[in-house]
Design an enzyme around this catalytic site. Structure first.
Site, PDB file in Angstrom:
ATOM      1  N   GLN A 137       0.838  -1.185   0.000  1.00 11.50           N
ATOM      2  CA  GLN A 137       0.000   0.000   0.000  1.00 11.50           C
ATOM      3  C   GLN A 137       0.885   1.253   0.000  1.00 11.50           C
ATOM      4  O   GLN A 137       0.403   2.356  -0.177  1.00 11.50           O
ATOM      5  CB  GLN A 137      -0.900   0.008   1.242  1.00 11.50           C
ATOM      6  CG  GLN A 137      -1.856  -1.162   1.338  1.00 11.50           C
ATOM      7  CD  GLN A 137      -2.494  -1.270   2.712  1.00 11.50           C
ATOM      8  OE1 GLN A 137      -3.468  -0.589   3.013  1.00 11.50           O
ATOM      9  NE2 GLN A 137      -1.902  -2.089   3.574  1.00 11.50           N
TER      10      GLN A 137
ATOM     11  N   HIS B   8      -1.453   1.350  -4.450  1.00  8.97           N
ATOM     12  CA  HIS B   8      -1.903   2.741  -4.252  1.00  8.97           C
ATOM     13  C   HIS B   8      -0.998   3.745  -4.958  1.00  8.97           C
ATOM     14  O   HIS B   8      -1.017   4.940  -4.647  1.00  8.97           O
ATOM     15  CB  HIS B   8      -1.995   3.060  -2.755  1.00  8.97           C
ATOM     16  CG  HIS B   8      -3.105   2.328  -2.081  1.00  8.97           C
ATOM     17  ND1 HIS B   8      -3.164   2.138  -0.722  1.00  8.97           N
ATOM     18  CD2 HIS B   8      -4.223   1.734  -2.581  1.00  8.97           C
ATOM     19  CE1 HIS B   8      -4.254   1.448  -0.424  1.00  8.97           C
ATOM     20  NE2 HIS B   8      -4.911   1.185  -1.514  1.00  8.97           N
TER      21      HIS B   8
HETATM   22  C1  BV8 Z   1     -11.888   2.238  -3.449  1.00  9.01           C
HETATM   23  C2  BV8 Z   1      -2.013   6.523  -1.231  1.00  9.01           C
HETATM   24  C3  BV8 Z   1     -13.514   1.332  -4.987  1.00  9.01           C
HETATM   25  C4  BV8 Z   1      -1.869   7.926  -0.805  1.00  9.01           C
HETATM   26  C5  BV8 Z   1      -3.868   5.564   0.051  1.00  9.01           C
HETATM   27  C6  BV8 Z   1     -16.696   3.176   4.227  1.00  9.01           C
HETATM   28  C7  BV8 Z   1     -16.479   1.860   4.582  1.00  9.01           C
HETATM   29  C8  BV8 Z   1     -15.538   1.100   3.850  1.00  9.01           C
HETATM   30  C9  BV8 Z   1     -14.794   1.646   2.809  1.00  9.01           C
HETATM   31  C10 BV8 Z   1     -15.016   2.954   2.482  1.00  9.01           C
HETATM   32  C11 BV8 Z   1     -15.953   3.708   3.170  1.00  9.01           C
HETATM   33  N1  BV8 Z   1     -15.954   4.930   2.622  1.00  9.01           N
HETATM   34  C12 BV8 Z   1     -15.039   4.980   1.624  1.00  9.01           C
HETATM   35  C13 BV8 Z   1     -14.476   3.785   1.529  1.00  9.01           C
HETATM   36  C14 BV8 Z   1     -13.442   3.398   0.570  1.00  9.01           C
HETATM   37  C15 BV8 Z   1     -12.069   3.963   0.976  1.00  9.01           C
HETATM   38  C16 BV8 Z   1     -11.738   3.606   2.406  1.00  9.01           C
HETATM   39  O1  BV8 Z   1     -11.359   2.492   2.702  1.00  9.01           O
HETATM   40  N2  BV8 Z   1     -11.872   4.632   3.302  1.00  9.01           N
HETATM   41  C17 BV8 Z   1     -11.559   4.376   4.735  1.00  9.01           C
HETATM   42  C18 BV8 Z   1     -10.961   5.630   5.313  1.00  9.01           C
HETATM   43  C19 BV8 Z   1     -12.815   3.947   5.465  1.00  9.01           C
HETATM   44  N3  BV8 Z   1     -11.147   3.317   0.077  1.00  9.01           N
HETATM   45  C20 BV8 Z   1     -10.925   3.903  -1.135  1.00  9.01           C
HETATM   46  O2  BV8 Z   1     -11.344   4.982  -1.473  1.00  9.01           O
HETATM   47  C21 BV8 Z   1     -10.076   3.063  -2.071  1.00  9.01           C
HETATM   48  N4  BV8 Z   1     -10.722   2.927  -3.348  1.00  9.01           N
HETATM   49  O3  BV8 Z   1     -12.445   1.737  -2.493  1.00  9.01           O
HETATM   50  O4  BV8 Z   1     -12.326   2.136  -4.756  1.00  9.01           O
HETATM   51  C22 BV8 Z   1     -13.067  -0.083  -5.283  1.00  9.01           C
HETATM   52  C23 BV8 Z   1     -12.960  -1.011  -4.278  1.00  9.01           C
HETATM   53  C24 BV8 Z   1     -12.606  -2.340  -4.607  1.00  9.01           C
HETATM   54  C25 BV8 Z   1     -12.268  -2.702  -5.890  1.00  9.01           C
HETATM   55  C26 BV8 Z   1     -12.382  -1.728  -6.884  1.00  9.01           C
HETATM   56  C27 BV8 Z   1     -12.777  -0.397  -6.568  1.00  9.01           C
HETATM   57  C28 BV8 Z   1      -8.717   3.737  -2.344  1.00  9.01           C
HETATM   58  C29 BV8 Z   1      -7.969   3.922  -1.060  1.00  9.01           C
HETATM   59  C30 BV8 Z   1      -6.509   4.331  -1.366  1.00  9.01           C
HETATM   60  C31 BV8 Z   1      -6.193   5.704  -0.792  1.00  9.01           C
HETATM   61  N5  BV8 Z   1      -4.742   5.957  -0.873  1.00  9.01           N
HETATM   62  N6  BV8 Z   1      -2.529   5.740  -0.122  1.00  9.01           N
HETATM   63  C32 BV8 Z   1      -0.710   8.199   0.088  1.00  9.01           C
HETATM   64  O5  BV8 Z   1       0.051   7.277   0.416  1.00  9.01           O
HETATM   65  O6  BV8 Z   1      -0.573   9.370   0.443  1.00  9.01           O
HETATM   66  S1  BV8 Z   1      -4.450   4.780   1.478  1.00  9.01           S
HETATM   67  C33 BV8 Z   1      -3.176   4.929   2.682  1.00  9.01           C
HETATM   68  O7  BV8 Z   1      -3.784   4.779   3.939  1.00  9.01           O
HETATM   69  C34 BV8 Z   1      -2.155   3.815   2.643  1.00  9.01           C
HETATM   70  O8  BV8 Z   1      -1.737   3.494   1.350  1.00  9.01           O
HETATM   71  C35 BV8 Z   1      -2.895   2.669   3.329  1.00  9.01           C
HETATM   72  O9  BV8 Z   1      -3.633   1.946   2.408  1.00  9.01           O
HETATM   73  C36 BV8 Z   1      -3.871   3.381   4.234  1.00  9.01           C
HETATM   74  C37 BV8 Z   1      -3.660   3.135   5.691  1.00  9.01           C
HETATM   75  O10 BV8 Z   1      -2.410   3.210   6.007  1.00  9.01           O
HETATM   76  P1  BV8 Z   1      -1.524   2.060   6.730  1.00  9.01           P
HETATM   77  O11 BV8 Z   1      -0.484   1.711   5.755  1.00  9.01           O
HETATM   78  O12 BV8 Z   1      -2.323   0.962   7.316  1.00  9.01           O
HETATM   79  O13 BV8 Z   1      -0.930   3.005   7.870  1.00  9.01           O
HETATM   80  P2  BV8 Z   1      -1.574   3.381   9.274  1.00  9.01           P
HETATM   81  O14 BV8 Z   1      -0.854   4.588   9.738  1.00  9.01           O
HETATM   82  O15 BV8 Z   1      -3.059   3.413   9.217  1.00  9.01           O
HETATM   83  O16 BV8 Z   1      -1.154   2.123  10.182  1.00  9.01           O
HETATM   84  C38 BV8 Z   1       0.219   1.872  10.384  1.00  9.01           C
HETATM   85  C39 BV8 Z   1       0.307   0.531  11.067  1.00  9.01           C
HETATM   86  O17 BV8 Z   1       1.681   0.187  11.196  1.00  9.01           O
HETATM   87  C40 BV8 Z   1      -0.311   0.529  12.473  1.00  9.01           C
HETATM   88  O18 BV8 Z   1      -1.178  -0.592  12.570  1.00  9.01           O
HETATM   89  C41 BV8 Z   1       0.906   0.360  13.406  1.00  9.01           C
HETATM   90  O19 BV8 Z   1       0.612  -0.490  14.498  1.00  9.01           O
HETATM   91  C42 BV8 Z   1       1.896  -0.342  12.499  1.00  9.01           C
HETATM   92  N7  BV8 Z   1       3.309  -0.100  12.830  1.00  9.01           N
HETATM   93  C43 BV8 Z   1       3.866   1.028  13.376  1.00  9.01           C
HETATM   94  N8  BV8 Z   1       5.217   0.854  13.506  1.00  9.01           N
HETATM   95  C44 BV8 Z   1       5.499  -0.405  13.011  1.00  9.01           C
HETATM   96  C45 BV8 Z   1       4.286  -0.992  12.576  1.00  9.01           C
HETATM   97  N9  BV8 Z   1       4.221  -2.226  12.026  1.00  9.01           N
HETATM   98  C46 BV8 Z   1       5.398  -2.932  11.937  1.00  9.01           C
HETATM   99  N10 BV8 Z   1       6.610  -2.420  12.334  1.00  9.01           N
HETATM  100  C47 BV8 Z   1       6.697  -1.177  12.882  1.00  9.01           C
HETATM  101  N11 BV8 Z   1       7.891  -0.713  13.268  1.00  9.01           N
END
Ligand code: BV8
Length: 237
Positions: free
Chosen positions: A96, A114
């Site tokens: 991602q 992504h």
């Molecule tokens: C889509 C690029 C249709 C940009 C990104 C309501 C319910 C369900 C879904 C939706 C909804 N409303 C809208 C949606 C859809 C939406 C969505 O999911 N919204 C969320 C907010 C509810 N999704 C979309 O719009 C997607 N498109 O659905 O199209 C479709 C679907 C299916 C098939 C065809 C079409 C598009 C989403 C993409 C957006 N762009 N990234 C950029 O990078 O700037 S998303 C971005 O945030 C990331 O790429 C990643 O995907 C996401 C979350 O980030 P994480 O990587 O998980 O990071 P986070 O900070 O959250 O967590 C970090 C983790 O690391 C923590 O758990 C922590 O414990 C851990 N960690 C910390 N340190 C360490 C560690 N792990 C290991 N070692 C360490 N040292």
């Protein structure tokens, strides 16, 4: 921490998130000092934001480009590249993340679902393919135009846009017997569904990270700890 056994005919699908790059100094999204602490998704990571204020979007992604260029792969990235070299086409890595730390660690069988910081494309999607672009733009006027005349945009999947190569991802999940999910909170879809899809396929599903993700129920095993400490030496067989 019991090692993970990988034997013939295992096929491994790995999904990574921002957590795997945390030990390389790149901020995650949801942490208190994370990316979303400083910026509203609606202002920098949606098609509407690009249409409304492309300058702010380019400022955000140019800063991300600069920090990614200054970062280095960590032992977690390297451990996955080594696993790939051992398993060959029985290995597939879906990230991602938009940084290129996996490539710089040696990963090849890799898909950025992504998008990628180091690429730009036509904001009108005229069909001209994305171009390699490492430039850190200070103003919107510095951002080049596409051959069709439209300004370039970051080659990033914004919220509300369709992730890249979902068919290929689905195929790889369907043929996997072991899914490793590393450093992602399980808050964004469709990536947050991958664990469930694999488990429905009777694959082993393992989460690796310092805290349980929102979709913890999808995993048959959880290994708690930072990826850079957990991944090296984790795989046997
Ligand atoms: C889509 C690029 C249709 C940009 C990104 C309501 C319910 C369900 C879904 C939706 C909804 N409303 C809208 C949606 C859809 C939406 C969505 O999911 N919204 C969320 C907010 C509810 N999704 C979309 O719009 C997607 N498109 O659905 O199209 C479709 C679907 C299916 C098939 C065809 C079409 C598009 C989403 C993409 C957006 N762009 N990234 C950029 O990078 O700037 S998303 C971005 O945030 C990331 O790429 C990643 O995907 C996401 C979350 O980030 P994480 O990587 O998980 O990071 P986070 O900070 O959250 O967590 C970090 C983790 O690391 C923590 O758990 C922590 O414990 C851990 N960690 C910390 N340190 C360490 C560690 N792990 C290991 N070692 C360490 N040292």
């Amino acid at each position: 921490m019991a090692p993970i056994s990988i034997s013939l005919p295992d096929r491994v699908f790995v999904l990574t998130g921002a957590g795997i790059s945390a030990e390389s100094g790149l901020p995650t999204f949801r942490a208190s000092d994370g990316l979303w602490a400083g910026h509203r998704i609606e202002d920098v990571c949606t098609p509407e934001a690009l249409a409304r204020n492309a300058g702010l979007v380019w400022e955000f992604y140019s800063a991300r480009r600069a920090s990614a260029q200054a970062a280095r792969p960590n032992p977690a990235h390297i451990a996955l590249a080594e696993l790939e070299s051992r398993l060959g086409d029985r290995f597939f890595l879906c990230t991602q993340n938009v940084d290129d730390l996996h490539e710089r660690a040696g990963s090849v069988r890799l898909l950025h679902m992504h998008g990628e910081l180091a690429k730009s494309r036509c904001s009108d999607d005229c069909g001209h393919p994305p171009i390699e672009d490492h430039s850190v733009y200070r103003t919107l006027d510095e951002v080049p135009l596409c051959v069709c005349g439209a300004r370039l945009r970051p080659h990033i999947v914004f919220f509300g846009e369709v992730p890249l190569e979902m068919d290929r991802i689905q195929q790889q999940i369907d043929r996997s017997t072991l899914m490793l999910v590393v450093g992602t909170s399980g808050s964004v879809y469709p990536a947050a569904n991958f664990g469930c899809w694999a488990r429905m396929n009777n694959a082993r599903t393992v989460y690796i990270g310092p805290e349980p993700p929102l979709n913890a129920a999808a995993f048959t095993h959880t290994i708690t700890g930072p990826a850079g400490e957990v991944l090296p030496g984790l795989f046997v067989g």
